[in-house]
Design an enzyme around this catalytic site. Structure first.
Site, PDB file in Angstrom:
ATOM      1  N   ALA A  62       0.833  -1.211   0.000  1.00  0.00           N
ATOM      2  CA  ALA A  62       0.000   0.000   0.000  1.00  0.00           C
ATOM      3  C   ALA A  62       0.862   1.254   0.000  1.00  0.00           C
ATOM      4  O   ALA A  62       1.974   1.259   0.517  1.00  0.00           O
ATOM      5  CB  ALA A  62      -0.892  -0.008   1.233  1.00  0.00           C
ATOM      6  N   GLY A  63       0.318   2.318  -0.582  1.00  0.00           N
ATOM      7  CA  GLY A  63       0.987   3.621  -0.552  1.00  0.00           C
ATOM      8  C   GLY A  63       1.578   4.008  -1.890  1.00  0.00           C
ATOM      9  O   GLY A  63       1.736   5.184  -2.195  1.00  0.00           O
ATOM     10  N   ASN A 111       9.000   8.511   5.279  1.00  0.00           N
ATOM     11  CA  ASN A 111       7.877   9.293   4.747  1.00  0.00           C
ATOM     12  C   ASN A 111       6.965   9.760   5.862  1.00  0.00           C
ATOM     13  O   ASN A 111       6.829   9.113   6.893  1.00  0.00           O
ATOM     14  CB  ASN A 111       7.107   8.480   3.693  1.00  0.00           C
ATOM     15  CG  ASN A 111       5.957   7.679   4.281  1.00  0.00           C
ATOM     16  OD1 ASN A 111       4.859   8.199   4.511  1.00  0.00           O
ATOM     17  ND2 ASN A 111       6.219   6.411   4.575  1.00  0.00           N
ATOM     18  N   PHE A 115      -1.663  10.148   4.723  1.00  0.00           N
ATOM     19  CA  PHE A 115      -2.863   9.711   3.988  1.00  0.00           C
ATOM     20  C   PHE A 115      -3.357  10.760   2.983  1.00  0.00           C
ATOM     21  O   PHE A 115      -4.544  11.095   2.941  1.00  0.00           O
ATOM     22  CB  PHE A 115      -4.017   9.367   4.946  1.00  0.00           C
ATOM     23  CG  PHE A 115      -3.819   8.133   5.775  1.00  0.00           C
ATOM     24  CD1 PHE A 115      -2.831   7.212   5.484  1.00  0.00           C
ATOM     25  CD2 PHE A 115      -4.662   7.878   6.861  1.00  0.00           C
ATOM     26  CE1 PHE A 115      -2.665   6.065   6.257  1.00  0.00           C
ATOM     27  CE2 PHE A 115      -4.506   6.733   7.636  1.00  0.00           C
ATOM     28  CZ  PHE A 115      -3.503   5.839   7.341  1.00  0.00           C
ATOM     29  N   SER A 175      -0.217   3.282  10.423  1.00  0.00           N
ATOM     30  CA  SER A 175       0.592   4.364   9.855  1.00  0.00           C
ATOM     31  C   SER A 175       1.029   5.288  10.976  1.00  0.00           C
ATOM     32  O   SER A 175       0.212   5.668  11.810  1.00  0.00           O
ATOM     33  CB  SER A 175      -0.233   5.157   8.841  1.00  0.00           C
ATOM     34  OG  SER A 175      -0.054   4.619   7.591  1.00  0.00           O
ATOM     35  N   ASN A 177       1.920   8.343  10.653  1.00  0.00           N
ATOM     36  CA  ASN A 177       1.788   9.758  10.291  1.00  0.00           C
ATOM     37  C   ASN A 177       0.394  10.337  10.469  1.00  0.00           C
ATOM     38  O   ASN A 177       0.111  11.438  10.012  1.00  0.00           O
ATOM     39  CB  ASN A 177       2.250   9.946   8.838  1.00  0.00           C
ATOM     40  CG  ASN A 177       3.656   9.431   8.635  1.00  0.00           C
ATOM     41  OD1 ASN A 177       4.542   9.722   9.431  1.00  0.00           O
ATOM     42  ND2 ASN A 177       3.856   8.620   7.604  1.00  0.00           N
ATOM     43  N   THR A 178      -0.505   9.570  11.074  1.00  0.00           N
ATOM     44  CA  THR A 178      -1.840  10.090  11.414  1.00  0.00           C
ATOM     45  C   THR A 178      -1.943  10.013  12.929  1.00  0.00           C
ATOM     46  O   THR A 178      -1.805   8.924  13.503  1.00  0.00           O
ATOM     47  CB  THR A 178      -2.941   9.249  10.722  1.00  0.00           C
ATOM     48  OG1 THR A 178      -2.814   9.412   9.315  1.00  0.00           O
ATOM     49  CG2 THR A 178      -4.333   9.669  11.152  1.00  0.00           C
ATOM     50  N   LYS A 217      -3.536  -4.434   9.142  1.00  0.00           N
ATOM     51  CA  LYS A 217      -2.113  -4.102   8.951  1.00  0.00           C
ATOM     52  C   LYS A 217      -1.544  -3.497  10.234  1.00  0.00           C
ATOM     53  O   LYS A 217      -2.038  -2.484  10.725  1.00  0.00           O
ATOM     54  CB  LYS A 217      -1.942  -3.130   7.780  1.00  0.00           C
ATOM     55  CG  LYS A 217      -0.471  -2.830   7.486  1.00  0.00           C
ATOM     56  CD  LYS A 217      -0.275  -2.237   6.109  1.00  0.00           C
ATOM     57  CE  LYS A 217       1.170  -1.913   5.822  1.00  0.00           C
ATOM     58  NZ  LYS A 217       1.376  -1.360   4.492  1.00  0.00           N
ATOM     59  N   ASN A 246       3.914  -2.232   8.762  1.00  0.00           N
ATOM     60  CA  ASN A 246       3.996  -0.869   8.234  1.00  0.00           C
ATOM     61  C   ASN A 246       5.411  -0.319   8.491  1.00  0.00           C
ATOM     62  O   ASN A 246       6.305  -1.073   8.878  1.00  0.00           O
ATOM     63  CB  ASN A 246       2.927  -0.002   8.915  1.00  0.00           C
ATOM     64  CG  ASN A 246       2.357   1.028   7.958  1.00  0.00           C
ATOM     65  OD1 ASN A 246       3.113   1.735   7.292  1.00  0.00           O
ATOM     66  ND2 ASN A 246       1.047   1.118   7.866  1.00  0.00           N
TER      67      ASN A 246
HETATM   68  C1  LIG Z   1       6.187   6.774   0.600  1.00  0.00           C
HETATM   69  C2  LIG Z   1       5.450   5.663   1.316  1.00  0.00           C
HETATM   70  C3  LIG Z   1       4.077   5.744   1.456  1.00  0.00           C
HETATM   71  C4  LIG Z   1       3.376   4.713   2.125  1.00  0.00           C
HETATM   72  N1  LIG Z   1       2.019   4.817   2.248  1.00  0.00           N
HETATM   73  C5  LIG Z   1       1.349   3.817   2.869  1.00  0.00           C
HETATM   74  C6  LIG Z   1      -0.060   3.873   2.983  1.00  0.00           C
HETATM   75  O1  LIG Z   1      -0.717   4.799   2.494  1.00  0.00           O
HETATM   76  N2  LIG Z   1      -0.676   2.861   3.643  1.00  0.00           N
HETATM   77  C7  LIG Z   1      -0.002   1.803   4.188  1.00  0.00           C
HETATM   78  O2  LIG Z   1      -0.623   0.910   4.776  1.00  0.00           O
HETATM   79  N3  LIG Z   1       1.339   1.711   4.070  1.00  0.00           N
HETATM   80  C8  LIG Z   1       2.010   2.690   3.432  1.00  0.00           C
HETATM   81  N4  LIG Z   1       3.367   2.593   3.321  1.00  0.00           N
HETATM   82  C9  LIG Z   1       4.077   1.449   3.933  1.00  0.00           C
HETATM   83  C10 LIG Z   1       4.327   0.320   2.944  1.00  0.00           C
HETATM   84  O3  LIG Z   1       3.124  -0.214   2.455  1.00  0.00           O
HETATM   85  C11 LIG Z   1       5.125  -0.812   3.635  1.00  0.00           C
HETATM   86  O4  LIG Z   1       4.354  -1.351   4.665  1.00  0.00           O
HETATM   87  C12 LIG Z   1       6.444  -0.315   4.214  1.00  0.00           C
HETATM   88  O5  LIG Z   1       7.038   0.653   3.380  1.00  0.00           O
HETATM   89  C13 LIG Z   1       7.447  -1.451   4.443  1.00  0.00           C
HETATM   90  O6  LIG Z   1       7.760  -2.091   3.231  1.00  0.00           O
HETATM   91  P1  LIG Z   1       9.107  -1.776   2.377  1.00  0.00           P
HETATM   92  O7  LIG Z   1      10.256  -1.877   3.319  1.00  0.00           O
HETATM   93  O8  LIG Z   1       9.098  -2.791   1.275  1.00  0.00           O
HETATM   94  O9  LIG Z   1       8.946  -0.378   1.858  1.00  0.00           O
HETATM   95  C14 LIG Z   1       4.080   3.600   2.656  1.00  0.00           C
HETATM   96  C15 LIG Z   1       5.477   3.522   2.475  1.00  0.00           C
HETATM   97  C16 LIG Z   1       6.165   4.531   1.822  1.00  0.00           C
HETATM   98  C17 LIG Z   1       7.648   4.414   1.645  1.00  0.00           C
END
Ligand SMILES: Cc1cc2nc3c(=O)[nH]c(=O)nc-3n(C[C@H](O)[C@H](O)[C@H](O)COP(=O)(O)O)c2cc1C
Length: 336
Positions: A62-63, A111, A115, A175, A177-178, A217, A246
């Site tokens: 996600a994201g 980041n 949202f 998350s 950031n909320t 999550k 996350n």
């Molecule tokens: C820029 C950015 C935005 C993200 N936005 C979301 C989000 O909106 N919702 C969510 O559940 N996770 C979000 N994530 C988390 C990712 O889905 C993931 O759980 C996390 O980055 C760990 O995986 P990775 O190490 O492969 O990046 C975001 C991650 C990044 C880097």
């Protein structure tokens, strides 16, 4: 090689701008035609999870495609499933920019997006327009202006609206950031969320004669006891899956580098170990009752295998795709 050359150029641009620019370019009709010509489809390796058949174990986290604007493009990269969102009931702008930071030497991203998204109605329209017939998950959250006490309503609104347009729903309570969002992982708030979510799922199942699984999550910043408690509740309420994890608020993982003070959720390689540990504890608690979707720090075939060895049935990738490009996805799918 080609991707690392392109990456050099893209990394000269501010991260959020380069993210949007890259996706817009790749989504153009002409690039899509080139992708169809040069990227051979990867043979499917079906796996059953949450009652659904996934073409392979590797999903987009996600994201990356918050508003479902690039579904067809991501499906062409070979992903077995694509998780859209986080989406909220109403559109919102998110936190002020800049809000994405790369840490190249650590293969990490921090980041603090908050949202930013165009709302659930817009996402539904984009799903309707897409040609993708594979597995789509929709990750849902609460609006910034909704208090934590009323947060459950936002999740119920999203479940009701998205139910007919998605294969599974991911409830994002992790998350960083909320404000206060992570409180939903504990105590009465957590139990109420699970109870009301399951009730809504049952109501929608009857109404639409379709069962849409629900995954929760969770954060990597949980203690062992908190994970044990969460696992017990997930089993009690018969939740369909758990997504771990996350991003982390633990910046000690990157303390040696100069940008380590920047606030926000850390992802990528420094998160790998922490997130694998959470998956292992979950697996011991949940046994085979509830499947785990493992995410955090996957950047190679070995790290993907490690996540599965820790107990994940499916995996997701975000930062690894930014640092290593589409080839990583194809290699992992082929080698798993
Ligand atoms: C820029 C950015 C935005 C993200 N936005 C979301 C989000 O909106 N919702 C969510 O559940 N996770 C979000 N994530 C988390 C990712 O889905 C993931 O759980 C996390 O980055 C760990 O995986 P990775 O190490 O492969 O990046 C975001 C991650 C990044 C880097």
């Amino acid at each position: 090689m080609f991707y690392y050359f392109v990456r050099k150029l893209l990394f000269l641009i501010e991260p959020e701008k380069s993210h949007t620019l890259t996706l817009k370019c790749l989504n153009s009709k002409y690039i899509q035609i080139l992708i169809d010509m040069f990227l051979k489809p990867i043979p499917s390796r079906p796996i059953k999870c949450m009652g659904l058949t996934f073409p392979n174990k590797v999903g987009l986290a996600a994201g990356m495609d918050k508003n479902g604007e690039y579904i067809d493009f991501f499906s062409k990269l070979g992903f077995g499933f694509i998780e859209l969102g986080t989406v909220t009931p109403l559109p919102q702008v998110g936190n002020p920019k800049p809000r994405i930071f790369r840490m190249l030497s650590e293969e990490a991203i921090v980041n603090k997006m908050g949202f930013n998204n165009l709302g659930i109605e817009n996402l539904i329209n984009n799903i309707k327009k897409s040609k993708f017939k594979g597995i789509i998950g929709v990750n849902i959250g609460k609006n910034k202006n909704t208090s934590i006490e009323n947060a459950i309503n936002d999740y119920l609104i999203c479940i009701e609206k998205i139910y007919c347009y998605t294969d599974y729903i991911a409830i994002n309570i992790s998350s960083p950031n909320t404000k206060n969002l992570r409180n939903l992982q504990f105590g009465v708030l957590f139990k109420n969320l699970l109870k009301k979510t399951k009730r809504k799922q049952k109501e929608m199942h009857i109404k639409h004669s379709k069962y849409v699984p629900i995954a929760i999550k969770i954060s990597p910043d949980l203690s062992r006891n908190e994970i044990i408690y969460i696992s017990q509740q997930l089993i009690k309420f018969k939740i369909d899956a758990v997504i771990a994890t996350n991003t982390t608020l633990d910046h000690s993982l990157i303390h040696k580098i100069k940008n380590s003070q920047i606030k926000g959720g850390l992802s990528g390689l420094p998160l790998q170990r922490k997130s694998n540990d959470i998956v292992s504890i979950l697996y011991k608690q949940l046994k085979k009752n509830i499947p785990i979707i493992g995410v955090g720090g996957i950047n190679s075939i070995n790290s993907a295998k490690e996540k599965i060895k820790s107990g994940a049935k499916l995996i997701q990738i975000y930062s690894g795709l930014i640092y290593h490009g589409p080839k990583l996805i194809r290699n992992i799918i082929k080698k798993l």
